[in-house]
Design a protein around this motif. Sequence first.
Motif, short mmCIF file in Angstrom:
data_model
loop_
_atom_site.label_atom_id
_atom_site.label_comp_id
_atom_site.label_asym_id
_atom_site.label_seq_id
_atom_site.Cartn_x
_atom_site.Cartn_y
_atom_site.Cartn_z
N ALA A 274 0.82 -1.21 0.00
CA ALA A 274 0.00 0.00 0.00
C ALA A 274 0.86 1.26 0.00
CB ALA A 274 -0.92 0.02 1.22
N PRO A 275 0.52 2.25 -0.84
CA PRO A 275 1.22 3.53 -0.79
C PRO A 275 0.74 4.34 0.40
CG PRO A 275 -0.55 3.62 -2.39
CD PRO A 275 -0.51 2.21 -1.89
N LEU A 276 1.58 5.27 0.85
CA LEU A 276 1.23 6.23 1.89
C LEU A 276 0.86 7.52 1.17
CD1 LEU A 276 1.14 6.80 4.96
CD2 LEU A 276 3.54 7.49 4.79
N LYS A 277 -0.41 7.88 1.22
CA LYS A 277 -0.93 8.90 0.31
C LYS A 277 -0.88 10.33 0.84
CE LYS A 277 -4.06 5.57 -1.88
NZ LYS A 277 -5.47 5.24 -2.20
N GLN A 278 -0.73 10.50 2.15
CA GLN A 278 -0.75 11.85 2.70
C GLN A 278 0.46 12.67 2.23
OE1 GLN A 278 -1.30 9.01 4.39
NE2 GLN A 278 -2.31 9.37 6.36
N PRO A 279 0.38 13.99 2.34
CA PRO A 279 1.57 14.80 2.11
C PRO A 279 2.71 14.32 3.00
CG PRO A 279 -0.37 16.19 2.31
CD PRO A 279 -0.80 14.80 2.70
N SER A 280 3.89 14.11 2.42
CA SER A 280 4.97 13.49 3.18
C SER A 280 6.29 14.21 2.95
CB SER A 280 5.10 12.00 2.82
OG SER A 280 5.31 11.82 1.44
N LEU A 281 7.23 13.91 3.84
CA LEU A 281 8.57 14.47 3.82
C LEU A 281 9.54 13.37 4.19
CD1 LEU A 281 10.64 16.96 4.02
CD2 LEU A 281 10.08 16.93 6.47
N PHE A 282 10.68 13.33 3.50
CA PHE A 282 11.77 12.43 3.91
C PHE A 282 13.07 13.22 3.97
CE2 PHE A 282 15.40 9.66 2.96
CZ PHE A 282 15.33 8.85 4.09
N VAL A 283 13.80 13.04 5.08
CA VAL A 283 15.12 13.64 5.24
C VAL A 283 16.07 12.56 5.75
CG1 VAL A 283 16.50 15.46 6.30
CG2 VAL A 283 14.06 15.86 5.85
N GLY A 284 17.17 12.35 5.05
CA GLY A 284 18.17 11.37 5.46
C GLY A 284 19.56 11.94 5.34
N GLY A 285 20.54 11.13 5.72
CA GLY A 285 21.93 11.53 5.62
C GLY A 285 22.66 10.68 4.60
N THR A 286 23.57 11.28 3.87
CA THR A 286 24.31 10.53 2.85
C THR A 286 25.25 9.50 3.46
OG1 THR A 286 26.09 12.20 2.77
CG2 THR A 286 24.24 12.46 1.22
N GLU A 287 25.61 9.68 4.74
CA GLU A 287 26.53 8.74 5.39
C GLU A 287 25.80 7.74 6.28
OE1 GLU A 287 29.68 9.01 4.32
OE2 GLU A 287 28.75 10.59 3.11
N ASP A 288 24.51 7.67 6.15
CA ASP A 288 23.69 6.77 6.96
C ASP A 288 23.47 5.46 6.21
OD1 ASP A 288 21.89 5.55 8.66
OD2 ASP A 288 20.34 7.09 8.46
N ALA A 289 23.78 4.34 6.84
CA ALA A 289 23.57 3.05 6.20
C ALA A 289 22.11 2.84 5.81
CB ALA A 289 24.04 1.93 7.13
N SER A 290 21.18 3.43 6.56
CA SER A 290 19.76 3.25 6.24
C SER A 290 19.44 3.76 4.85
CB SER A 290 18.89 3.97 7.27
OG SER A 290 19.06 3.44 8.56
N THR A 291 19.99 4.91 4.48
CA THR A 291 19.69 5.46 3.16
C THR A 291 20.45 4.73 2.06
OG1 THR A 291 21.41 7.16 3.39
CG2 THR A 291 19.20 7.73 4.12
N MET A 292 21.57 4.11 2.41
CA MET A 292 22.33 3.34 1.42
C MET A 292 21.64 2.00 1.15
SD MET A 292 26.17 4.04 2.87
CE MET A 292 26.65 5.65 3.49
N TRP A 293 21.32 1.27 2.21
CA TRP A 293 20.66 -0.02 2.05
C TRP A 293 19.29 0.12 1.39
CZ3 TRP A 293 21.68 -1.41 7.85
CH2 TRP A 293 23.01 -1.83 7.99
N LEU A 294 18.61 1.22 1.71
CA LEU A 294 17.23 1.40 1.23
C LEU A 294 17.15 2.41 0.09
CD1 LEU A 294 15.45 1.35 4.71
CD2 LEU A 294 15.54 -0.49 3.01
#
Length: 334
Positions: free
Chosen positions: A260-280
């Motif tokens: 299922a998509p998340l339909k509400q207005p959304s924001l994402f902020v991550g770090g370039t050195e964060d493994a979470s943003t690399m893996w995902l």
Amino acid sequence: MARQDGSAGFTHRTVLGPAGRIHLVEQGTGPLVLLVHGFPESWYSWRRQLPALAAAGYRAVALDVRGYGRSAKPAATDAYRMLDLVADNVAVVHALGEESAVVVGHDCGATIAANSGLVRPDVFRAVGMLSVPYVPRGGPRPGEVFAGMGGGEEFHVSYFQEPGRAEAEIEPDVRGWLAGFYAALSADTMAGPDAPDPHFVGAGGTLRDRFPEGPLPGWLGETDLDVYAGEFERTGFTGALNRYRNMDRDWADLAAYDGAPLKQPSLFVGGTEDASTMWLADAIEAFPVTLPGLVSSRLLDGCGHWVQQERPEETNRLLVDWLAGVTPAGSRSG
């Protein structure tokens, strides 16, 4: 029940949730913005956002997630499943006299925020996520996925599964363990790319074996570390770790939301050195499909995992700019 913390301008409040008390810290008046922390943190991880959002015209409220800080800590492991945490967030909104809110989360709190928006779109009309992007439910059981990661090493989520195992590593020296964990995932103190990955445990080892030695991250003062350590020394780590021990239950509980998509207005902020943003990275690339209401997605260059603490001014600016479009300050939140 509320008490004023005059030194910081924060009001501490306790409200009743499905499992008992939920501790909140709030500042400001206006539309409600609910802030949900990750592991291993507390409401305190939003200390730089509360005054900024209040100054921008919002009622900013940071909670201690179930199992953390001064909130209830049910004994049963399965009392920490995602639907329980969504219910806690709904209870907070209603206990504060509101009908709806914007919800923002960091780390596993980002996943809680996303699922709060997915399951209760009637209550959460916009969703912000820091560090961990939205990944729709699907695929094999998470436990199977995590068990297959790392080859001969053990992924930290798998390491957390057995009750008492991670606690035995952490609780004899909470302050030292937290200092090492925070440093391992901070851009200014993390080990180099050739060092063993601190998200994995070697055979017969511990997570701490791979923590860097040296100074605290720039964002973490000794007083800040004292606050975090004091909370976990009092509560222990079982409540916090029980979130990870429910991921397969969540996978079953949320079957109706597969893909299922998340339909509400959304924001994402991550770090370039964060493994979470690399893996995902694939999840971030899929945002046009999975987050059709996405307003802004930003990766902060040179930032690690603790986004709102490592880069508070940039995070605050991104949050306030986003909120101005989805919930103008001074408008009613109900």
